[in-house]
Write an enzyme that holds these catalytic residues in place. Sequence first.
Site, PDB file in Angstrom:
ATOM      1  N   PHE A   1       1.205   5.241   0.715  1.00  0.00           N
ATOM      2  CA  PHE A   1       0.622   6.257   1.589  1.00  0.00           C
ATOM      3  C   PHE A   1       1.180   7.628   1.218  1.00  0.00           C
ATOM      4  CE2 PHE A   1       0.622   2.249   3.811  1.00  0.00           C
ATOM      5  CZ  PHE A   1      -0.607   2.200   4.443  1.00  0.00           C
TER       6      PHE A   1
ATOM      7  N   THR B   1       0.849  -1.185   0.000  1.00  0.00           N
ATOM      8  CA  THR B   1       0.000   0.000   0.000  1.00  0.00           C
ATOM      9  C   THR B   1       0.885   1.236   0.000  1.00  0.00           C
ATOM     10  OG1 THR B   1      -1.851  -1.074   1.119  1.00  0.00           O
ATOM     11  CG2 THR B   1      -1.758   1.311   1.265  1.00  0.00           C
TER      12      THR B   1
END
Length: 357
Positions: free
Chosen positions: A260, A258
């Site tokens: 960010f 992921t």
Amino acid sequence: MRQIDLLREQIDKIDDQILKLINRRATLAIHIGREKSRINAANHFHVPQREREIIDRLKQINEGPFPNAAVESVFREVFSATLALEKPLRIAHLGPETTFTHQAAIKQFGHSARFLSCNSIESVFSYVEAEKADYGVVPIENSIEGVINLTLDCFVDSPLVICDETKLPIALYLLSKSGKASAIKEIHSHPQPLAQCRIWLNRNMPNVPQVPASSTAAAAGMAARRKDTAAIAGKLAAEMYQLKIVAENIQDRAENHTRFLVIGKEPVHRAKRNKTSVMFSIKDEAGSLLKTLQLFARNKINLTKIQSRPLRNRPWEYLFYLDFEGHREDPTVTRVLETLRKRCLFMKVLGSYPKKA
């Protein structure tokens, strides 16, 4: 004296030198902070592009055996502790402790920062806008599930800019109080991890209801209170909530990451390698998107991402999100952005920031 004792004695001497050098570095950093305050009291005391330059330089000259990832982790903690001597950074992040966004915030800012838990992505933006936090950390995309549309939506009306980015490998675990799959009647997690484990869940727990939670930490808390409930979360949540691992690495793809974003009020200056993010809407006519993308191609600007998103309250109209290499202060990028603005119904530069290797 045994050989091992001689080696340990050498390590002790090196540790003593490291300690002296760290304290000397901290003293110099404090002097720099005071000088910056004297020159311009309104200037932000944290300079993320300077940190990125230091880390990139150290990685480049690192001859090992200490790995580059460890070099970055060590120096992130040095930066964090040094800043805390003047004023700890306040970092707003999505979800309680142990969520992946919380872990990404620690990775980026070190343990000496002050972390502020928020129950929604909108709240993270609000905290930074109201100056309750110096920066916010929000998820923007996952390698399995794609873009987090809510984060894009928040940028439309927010004055905040992207200051940096960080990536985190995501390993997902099925956790419960008993550790027995046969005892599980419900599985709780945030919608993103549930989606990232869709194939595994359908294959291994096809008849167990899946219940969305506000965060992986909230799901782990629920599993800790109820014997028949399991949570999908990270390994850190198992330790924090004293849960047992039923199954590990249950994400549908091993390479699950992921990305960010670090959001703040102040634009950052150029680093050695940069990325810029923009969002825009254009007229709904033949070739309009092609002409827009050709503008970047003609100026040899490399696009790294393009994403479309329906405009809120305006059916069949779309907002485009674009990442490309370069900084908004680069002459070529400045010229392209000026031309793009003239062609768009709406255009917003979300920020230029250091590009990760």
